[in-house]
Design a protein around this motif. Structure first.
Motif, PDB file in Angstrom:
ATOM      1  N   GLU A   1       0.847  -1.191   0.000  1.00  0.00           N
ATOM      2  CA  GLU A   1       0.000   0.000   0.000  1.00  0.00           C
ATOM      3  C   GLU A   1       0.883   1.241   0.000  1.00  0.00           C
ATOM      4  O   GLU A   1       1.827   1.344   0.785  1.00  0.00           O
ATOM      5  CB  GLU A   1      -0.920   0.011   1.226  1.00  0.00           C
ATOM      6  N   PHE A   2       0.552   2.170  -0.874  1.00  0.00           N
ATOM      7  CA  PHE A   2       1.339   3.397  -0.996  1.00  0.00           C
ATOM      8  C   PHE A   2       1.345   4.187   0.309  1.00  0.00           C
ATOM      9  O   PHE A   2       0.321   4.312   0.984  1.00  0.00           O
ATOM     10  CB  PHE A   2       0.776   4.258  -2.132  1.00  0.00           C
ATOM     11  N   GLN A   3       2.532   4.743   0.646  1.00  0.00           N
ATOM     12  CA  GLN A   3       2.681   5.523   1.881  1.00  0.00           C
ATOM     13  C   GLN A   3       3.082   6.982   1.619  1.00  0.00           C
ATOM     14  O   GLN A   3       2.444   7.892   2.121  1.00  0.00           O
ATOM     15  CB  GLN A   3       3.723   4.861   2.787  1.00  0.00           C
ATOM     16  N   GLY A   4       4.126   7.207   0.856  1.00  0.00           N
ATOM     17  CA  GLY A   4       4.568   8.585   0.633  1.00  0.00           C
ATOM     18  C   GLY A   4       5.690   8.651  -0.389  1.00  0.00           C
ATOM     19  O   GLY A   4       6.290   7.639  -0.753  1.00  0.00           O
ATOM     20  N   ILE A   5       5.974   9.864  -0.849  1.00  0.00           N
ATOM     21  CA  ILE A   5       6.966  10.086  -1.900  1.00  0.00           C
ATOM     22  C   ILE A   5       8.263  10.638  -1.307  1.00  0.00           C
ATOM     23  O   ILE A   5       8.237  11.495  -0.420  1.00  0.00           O
ATOM     24  CB  ILE A   5       6.414  11.059  -2.962  1.00  0.00           C
TER      25      ILE A   5
ATOM     26  N   ARG B   1       3.912   0.256   2.122  1.00  0.00           N
ATOM     27  CA  ARG B   1       3.861  -0.621   3.305  1.00  0.00           C
ATOM     28  C   ARG B   1       3.359  -2.002   2.899  1.00  0.00           C
ATOM     29  O   ARG B   1       2.361  -2.140   2.200  1.00  0.00           O
ATOM     30  CB  ARG B   1       2.926  -0.019   4.357  1.00  0.00           C
ATOM     31  N   GLU B   2       4.072  -3.015   3.385  1.00  0.00           N
ATOM     32  CA  GLU B   2       3.659  -4.387   3.145  1.00  0.00           C
ATOM     33  C   GLU B   2       2.450  -4.689   4.027  1.00  0.00           C
ATOM     34  O   GLU B   2       2.495  -4.525   5.253  1.00  0.00           O
ATOM     35  CB  GLU B   2       4.802  -5.346   3.460  1.00  0.00           C
ATOM     36  N   ALA B   3       1.378  -5.129   3.423  1.00  0.00           N
ATOM     37  CA  ALA B   3       0.108  -5.266   4.141  1.00  0.00           C
ATOM     38  C   ALA B   3       0.169  -6.274   5.279  1.00  0.00           C
ATOM     39  O   ALA B   3      -0.481  -6.099   6.314  1.00  0.00           O
ATOM     40  CB  ALA B   3      -0.991  -5.668   3.152  1.00  0.00           C
ATOM     41  N   GLU B   4       0.952  -7.331   5.157  1.00  0.00           N
ATOM     42  CA  GLU B   4       0.971  -8.407   6.152  1.00  0.00           C
ATOM     43  C   GLU B   4       1.896  -8.117   7.320  1.00  0.00           C
ATOM     44  O   GLU B   4       1.571  -8.388   8.479  1.00  0.00           O
ATOM     45  CB  GLU B   4       1.379  -9.718   5.470  1.00  0.00           C
ATOM     46  N   THR B   5       3.068  -7.558   7.033  1.00  0.00           N
ATOM     47  CA  THR B   5       4.077  -7.354   8.085  1.00  0.00           C
ATOM     48  C   THR B   5       4.214  -5.900   8.512  1.00  0.00           C
ATOM     49  O   THR B   5       4.938  -5.619   9.473  1.00  0.00           O
ATOM     50  CB  THR B   5       5.436  -7.849   7.589  1.00  0.00           C
ATOM     51  N   ASP B   6       3.587  -4.986   7.815  1.00  0.00           N
ATOM     52  CA  ASP B   6       3.701  -3.550   8.072  1.00  0.00           C
ATOM     53  C   ASP B   6       5.107  -3.008   7.808  1.00  0.00           C
ATOM     54  O   ASP B   6       5.436  -1.895   8.226  1.00  0.00           O
ATOM     55  CB  ASP B   6       3.288  -3.202   9.510  1.00  0.00           C
ATOM     56  N   ASP B   7       5.933  -3.775   7.127  1.00  0.00           N
ATOM     57  CA  ASP B   7       7.275  -3.301   6.772  1.00  0.00           C
ATOM     58  C   ASP B   7       7.166  -2.235   5.680  1.00  0.00           C
ATOM     59  O   ASP B   7       6.362  -2.361   4.747  1.00  0.00           O
ATOM     60  CB  ASP B   7       8.144  -4.446   6.267  1.00  0.00           C
ATOM     61  N   ILE B   8       7.997  -1.204   5.814  1.00  0.00           N
ATOM     62  CA  ILE B   8       8.030  -0.132   4.814  1.00  0.00           C
ATOM     63  C   ILE B   8       9.182  -0.395   3.852  1.00  0.00           C
ATOM     64  O   ILE B   8      10.332  -0.565   4.265  1.00  0.00           O
ATOM     65  CB  ILE B   8       8.204   1.246   5.486  1.00  0.00           C
TER      66      ILE B   8
ATOM     67  N   MET C   1       6.165   2.249 -16.950  1.00  0.00           N
ATOM     68  CA  MET C   1       7.199   1.623 -17.753  1.00  0.00           C
ATOM     69  C   MET C   1       8.136   0.748 -16.905  1.00  0.00           C
ATOM     70  O   MET C   1       8.739  -0.192 -17.405  1.00  0.00           O
ATOM     71  CB  MET C   1       8.015   2.707 -18.470  1.00  0.00           C
ATOM     72  N   LEU C   2       8.224   1.079 -15.615  1.00  0.00           N
ATOM     73  CA  LEU C   2       9.104   0.318 -14.723  1.00  0.00           C
ATOM     74  C   LEU C   2       8.642   0.550 -13.288  1.00  0.00           C
ATOM     75  O   LEU C   2       8.321   1.677 -12.904  1.00  0.00           O
ATOM     76  CB  LEU C   2      10.552   0.794 -14.874  1.00  0.00           C
ATOM     77  N   VAL C   3       8.602  -0.532 -12.499  1.00  0.00           N
ATOM     78  CA  VAL C   3       8.385  -0.406 -11.055  1.00  0.00           C
ATOM     79  C   VAL C   3       9.179  -1.523 -10.385  1.00  0.00           C
ATOM     80  O   VAL C   3       9.097  -2.689 -10.798  1.00  0.00           O
ATOM     81  CB  VAL C   3       6.882  -0.472 -10.685  1.00  0.00           C
ATOM     82  N   ARG C   4       9.938  -1.176  -9.358  1.00  0.00           N
ATOM     83  CA  ARG C   4      10.828  -2.142  -8.716  1.00  0.00           C
ATOM     84  C   ARG C   4      11.138  -1.707  -7.292  1.00  0.00           C
ATOM     85  O   ARG C   4      10.987  -0.515  -6.944  1.00  0.00           O
ATOM     86  CB  ARG C   4      12.135  -2.262  -9.504  1.00  0.00           C
ATOM     87  N   LEU C   5      11.587  -2.664  -6.494  1.00  0.00           N
ATOM     88  CA  LEU C   5      12.098  -2.331  -5.174  1.00  0.00           C
ATOM     89  C   LEU C   5      13.478  -1.702  -5.342  1.00  0.00           C
ATOM     90  O   LEU C   5      14.288  -2.141  -6.162  1.00  0.00           O
ATOM     91  CB  LEU C   5      12.203  -3.601  -4.324  1.00  0.00           C
ATOM     92  N   LYS C   6      13.732  -0.647  -4.599  1.00  0.00           N
ATOM     93  CA  LYS C   6      15.022   0.025  -4.697  1.00  0.00           C
ATOM     94  C   LYS C   6      16.104  -0.817  -4.051  1.00  0.00           C
ATOM     95  O   LYS C   6      15.939  -1.317  -2.924  1.00  0.00           O
ATOM     96  CB  LYS C   6      14.953   1.404  -4.035  1.00  0.00           C
ATOM     97  N   GLU C   7      17.206  -0.975  -4.773  1.00  0.00           N
ATOM     98  CA  GLU C   7      18.335  -1.729  -4.231  1.00  0.00           C
ATOM     99  C   GLU C   7      19.061  -0.896  -3.192  1.00  0.00           C
ATOM    100  O   GLU C   7      19.319   0.300  -3.394  1.00  0.00           O
ATOM    101  CB  GLU C   7      19.300  -2.129  -5.351  1.00  0.00           C
ATOM    102  N   LEU C   8      19.395  -1.514  -2.079  1.00  0.00           N
ATOM    103  CA  LEU C   8      20.097  -0.814  -1.002  1.00  0.00           C
ATOM    104  C   LEU C   8      21.608  -0.824  -1.256  1.00  0.00           C
ATOM    105  O   LEU C   8      22.151  -1.699  -1.893  1.00  0.00           O
ATOM    106  CB  LEU C   8      19.787  -1.484   0.334  1.00  0.00           C
TER     107      LEU C   8
END
Length: 215
Positions: A155-159, A179-186, A208-215
Protein backbone atom coordinates in the motif's frame (compact mmCIF):
# COMPACT_ATOMS: atom_id res chain seq x y z
CA UNK A 1 -21.91 73.93 -88.04
CA UNK A 2 -24.45 71.24 -87.53
CA UNK A 3 -22.46 68.66 -89.53
CA UNK A 4 -19.24 69.41 -87.60
CA UNK A 5 -21.01 69.06 -84.28
CA UNK A 6 -22.50 65.78 -85.46
CA UNK A 7 -19.08 64.38 -86.37
CA UNK A 8 -17.67 65.56 -83.05
CA UNK A 9 -20.49 63.89 -81.13
CA UNK A 10 -19.98 60.69 -83.10
CA UNK A 11 -16.26 60.73 -82.40
CA UNK A 12 -16.84 61.28 -78.69
CA UNK A 13 -19.38 58.48 -78.50
CA UNK A 14 -17.09 56.05 -80.35
CA UNK A 15 -14.20 56.94 -78.06
CA UNK A 16 -16.31 56.39 -74.95
CA UNK A 17 -17.51 53.06 -76.37
CA UNK A 18 -13.91 51.97 -76.93
CA UNK A 19 -13.02 52.90 -73.36
CA UNK A 20 -15.92 50.88 -72.02
CA UNK A 21 -14.99 47.72 -73.94
CA UNK A 22 -12.13 46.55 -71.67
CA UNK A 23 -14.35 47.03 -68.62
CA UNK A 24 -17.06 44.99 -70.27
CA UNK A 25 -14.71 42.19 -71.35
CA UNK A 26 -13.13 42.10 -67.88
CA UNK A 27 -16.52 41.81 -66.20
CA UNK A 28 -17.54 38.95 -68.48
CA UNK A 29 -14.33 36.94 -67.78
CA UNK A 30 -15.12 33.98 -65.47
CA UNK A 31 -13.44 34.13 -62.06
CA UNK A 32 -10.53 31.76 -61.36
CA UNK A 33 -11.35 28.63 -59.48
CA UNK A 34 -9.85 28.32 -56.03
CA UNK A 35 -7.80 25.27 -56.96
CA UNK A 36 -6.17 27.01 -59.93
CA UNK A 37 -3.91 29.35 -57.97
CA UNK A 38 -0.21 28.51 -57.59
CA UNK A 39 -0.31 28.45 -53.79
CA UNK A 40 -3.28 26.08 -53.80
CA UNK A 41 -1.48 23.71 -56.18
CA UNK A 42 1.46 23.60 -53.77
CA UNK A 43 -0.78 22.73 -50.82
CA UNK A 44 -2.50 20.01 -52.82
CA UNK A 45 0.88 18.66 -53.84
CA UNK A 46 1.98 18.51 -50.19
CA UNK A 47 -1.10 16.48 -49.28
CA UNK A 48 -0.74 14.30 -52.35
CA UNK A 49 2.78 13.01 -51.59
CA UNK A 50 2.04 12.66 -47.83
CA UNK A 51 5.19 14.52 -46.76
CA UNK A 52 3.38 15.98 -43.77
CA UNK A 53 2.25 12.54 -42.60
CA UNK A 54 5.78 11.21 -42.99
CA UNK A 55 7.24 14.06 -40.93
CA UNK A 56 4.70 13.51 -38.13
CA UNK A 57 5.24 9.74 -38.21
CA UNK A 58 9.00 10.17 -37.78
CA UNK A 59 8.43 12.72 -35.00
CA UNK A 60 6.17 10.34 -33.05
CA UNK A 61 8.67 7.50 -33.55
CA UNK A 62 11.48 9.60 -32.08
CA UNK A 63 9.33 10.70 -29.14
CA UNK A 64 8.47 7.06 -28.34
CA UNK A 65 12.18 6.23 -28.38
CA UNK A 66 12.85 9.10 -25.98
CA UNK A 67 10.49 7.60 -23.42
CA UNK A 68 13.05 4.84 -22.83
CA UNK A 69 16.19 6.83 -23.59
CA UNK A 70 15.98 10.62 -23.17
CA UNK A 71 19.14 11.02 -25.25
CA UNK A 72 17.78 9.17 -28.30
CA UNK A 73 18.47 11.28 -31.41
CA UNK A 74 20.12 13.82 -29.15
CA UNK A 75 22.23 16.59 -30.72
CA UNK A 76 24.60 18.63 -28.66
CA UNK A 77 24.11 22.36 -28.93
CA UNK A 78 26.53 24.87 -27.44
CA UNK A 79 25.48 26.86 -24.44
CA UNK A 80 26.47 30.40 -23.57
CA UNK A 81 26.56 29.86 -19.81
CA UNK A 82 28.67 27.14 -18.22
CA UNK A 83 27.75 25.74 -14.82
CA UNK A 84 30.25 25.00 -12.07
CA UNK A 85 32.35 21.97 -13.08
CA UNK A 86 32.06 20.32 -9.66
CA UNK A 87 28.27 20.56 -9.89
CA UNK A 88 28.29 19.11 -13.40
CA UNK A 89 30.46 16.18 -12.30
CA UNK A 90 28.17 15.49 -9.35
CA UNK A 91 25.11 15.62 -11.60
CA UNK A 92 26.63 13.14 -14.07
CA UNK A 93 27.75 10.83 -11.25
CA UNK A 94 24.24 10.76 -9.77
CA UNK A 95 22.76 9.95 -13.19
CA UNK A 96 25.10 7.00 -13.72
CA UNK A 97 24.80 5.59 -10.22
CA UNK A 98 21.00 5.72 -9.96
CA UNK A 99 19.69 5.61 -13.57
CA UNK A 100 18.37 9.13 -12.99
CA UNK A 101 16.26 8.35 -9.90
CA UNK A 102 18.49 9.89 -7.21
CA UNK A 103 19.30 13.24 -8.81
CA UNK A 104 19.06 16.13 -6.38
CA UNK A 105 21.35 18.69 -8.09
CA UNK A 106 20.92 20.51 -11.36
CA UNK A 107 23.67 22.37 -13.28
CA UNK A 108 21.18 24.72 -14.96
CA UNK A 109 19.64 24.83 -18.40
CA UNK A 110 22.21 23.32 -20.76
CA UNK A 111 22.26 20.87 -23.65
CA UNK A 112 23.06 17.74 -21.59
CA UNK A 113 21.00 18.35 -18.44
CA UNK A 114 17.93 16.37 -19.49
CA UNK A 115 16.91 14.96 -16.10
CA UNK A 116 15.42 17.65 -13.87
CA UNK A 117 14.89 17.20 -10.09
CA UNK A 118 11.42 18.34 -8.99
CA UNK A 119 11.57 19.22 -5.26
CA UNK A 120 8.41 21.35 -5.55
CA UNK A 121 6.35 18.17 -5.05
CA UNK A 122 6.92 18.63 -1.30
CA UNK A 123 4.44 21.51 -1.25
CA UNK A 124 0.72 21.20 -2.12
CA UNK A 125 0.57 21.58 -5.91
CA UNK A 126 -0.56 19.78 -9.05
CA UNK A 127 2.77 17.99 -9.34
CA UNK A 128 2.31 16.47 -5.88
CA UNK A 129 -1.19 15.26 -6.78
CA UNK A 130 0.03 13.77 -10.07
CA UNK A 131 3.04 12.09 -8.43
CA UNK A 132 0.82 10.44 -5.80
CA UNK A 133 -1.58 9.16 -8.47
CA UNK A 134 1.30 7.77 -10.55
CA UNK A 135 2.86 6.12 -7.49
CA UNK A 136 -0.44 4.44 -6.63
CA UNK A 137 -0.70 3.26 -10.23
CA UNK A 138 2.81 1.80 -9.97
CA UNK A 139 1.99 0.00 -6.68
CA UNK A 140 -1.08 -1.54 -8.29
CA UNK A 141 1.05 -2.68 -11.22
CA UNK A 142 3.67 -4.19 -8.87
CA UNK A 143 1.00 -6.07 -6.90
CA UNK A 144 -0.55 -7.38 -10.12
CA UNK A 145 2.80 -8.56 -11.52
CA UNK A 146 3.67 -10.43 -8.31
CA UNK A 147 0.25 -11.96 -7.63
CA UNK A 148 1.14 -15.34 -9.18
CA UNK A 149 4.25 -15.68 -7.02
CA UNK A 150 2.11 -15.19 -3.88
CA UNK A 151 3.68 -11.84 -3.23
CA UNK A 152 2.27 -9.81 -0.37
CA UNK A 153 0.42 -6.69 -1.63
CA UNK A 154 1.78 -3.24 -0.83
CA UNK A 155 0.00 0.00 0.00
CA UNK A 156 1.34 3.40 -1.00
CA UNK A 157 2.68 5.52 1.88
CA UNK A 158 4.57 8.59 0.63
CA UNK A 159 6.97 10.09 -1.90
CA UNK A 160 10.69 10.62 -1.39
CA UNK A 161 11.89 12.13 -4.66
CA UNK A 162 10.65 13.12 -8.12
CA UNK A 163 12.77 13.58 -11.24
CA UNK A 164 11.43 14.14 -14.76
CA UNK A 165 12.31 14.77 -18.39
CA UNK A 166 10.25 15.80 -21.43
CA UNK A 167 9.36 13.63 -24.44
CA UNK A 168 6.11 14.91 -26.01
CA UNK A 169 4.60 14.42 -22.63
CA UNK A 170 6.76 13.74 -19.59
CA UNK A 171 8.59 10.83 -18.00
CA UNK A 172 8.53 10.81 -14.21
CA UNK A 173 11.10 8.89 -12.15
CA UNK A 174 9.49 8.60 -8.73
CA UNK A 175 11.01 7.19 -5.56
CA UNK A 176 8.31 6.37 -3.03
CA UNK A 177 7.56 4.21 0.00
CA UNK A 178 4.94 1.50 0.35
CA UNK A 179 3.86 -0.62 3.30
CA UNK A 180 3.66 -4.39 3.14
CA UNK A 181 0.11 -5.27 4.14
CA UNK A 182 0.97 -8.41 6.15
CA UNK A 183 4.08 -7.35 8.08
CA UNK A 184 3.70 -3.55 8.07
CA UNK A 185 7.27 -3.30 6.77
CA UNK A 186 8.03 -0.13 4.81
CA UNK A 187 9.87 -0.66 1.53
CA UNK A 188 11.27 1.86 -0.93
CA UNK A 189 10.21 1.61 -4.58
CA UNK A 190 11.26 3.21 -7.85
CA UNK A 191 8.80 3.79 -10.67
CA UNK A 192 9.17 5.20 -14.17
CA UNK A 193 5.85 6.50 -15.48
CA UNK A 194 4.96 8.14 -18.79
CA UNK A 195 2.47 10.99 -18.49
CA UNK A 196 1.04 12.01 -21.91
CA UNK A 197 0.28 15.62 -22.86
CA UNK A 198 -2.87 17.07 -21.33
CA UNK A 199 -4.53 17.48 -24.73
CA UNK A 200 -3.81 13.90 -25.82
CA UNK A 201 -6.94 11.86 -25.11
CA UNK A 202 -5.73 8.76 -26.98
CA UNK A 203 -2.99 7.81 -24.50
CA UNK A 204 -3.11 7.03 -20.80
CA UNK A 205 -0.43 7.02 -18.13
CA UNK A 206 1.89 4.06 -18.55
CA UNK A 207 4.01 2.42 -15.86
CA UNK A 208 7.20 1.62 -17.75
CA UNK A 209 9.10 0.32 -14.72
CA UNK A 210 8.39 -0.41 -11.05
CA UNK A 211 10.83 -2.14 -8.72
CA UNK A 212 12.10 -2.33 -5.17
CA UNK A 213 15.02 0.03 -4.70
CA UNK A 214 18.33 -1.73 -4.23
CA UNK A 215 20.10 -0.81 -1.00
Amino acid sequence: MTRRSGKREKAISSTSDDRRKPEKSGAEAPPKAVGESGSSRKVLGLKKDNRHKKIMRNYRKMQRARRKDPYAGFRQYPTNKLADLDLIHKYIRQLKESDGFDVDVYPGLCFAAVYVPRPEFKEPCQLRTDAIEMSQLAVAQFNSDNRDSKGVPYEFQGIERVVSYSCNGEIFLITFQAREAETDDIKTFQAKVFDPPGLDEEEEREVMLVRLKEL
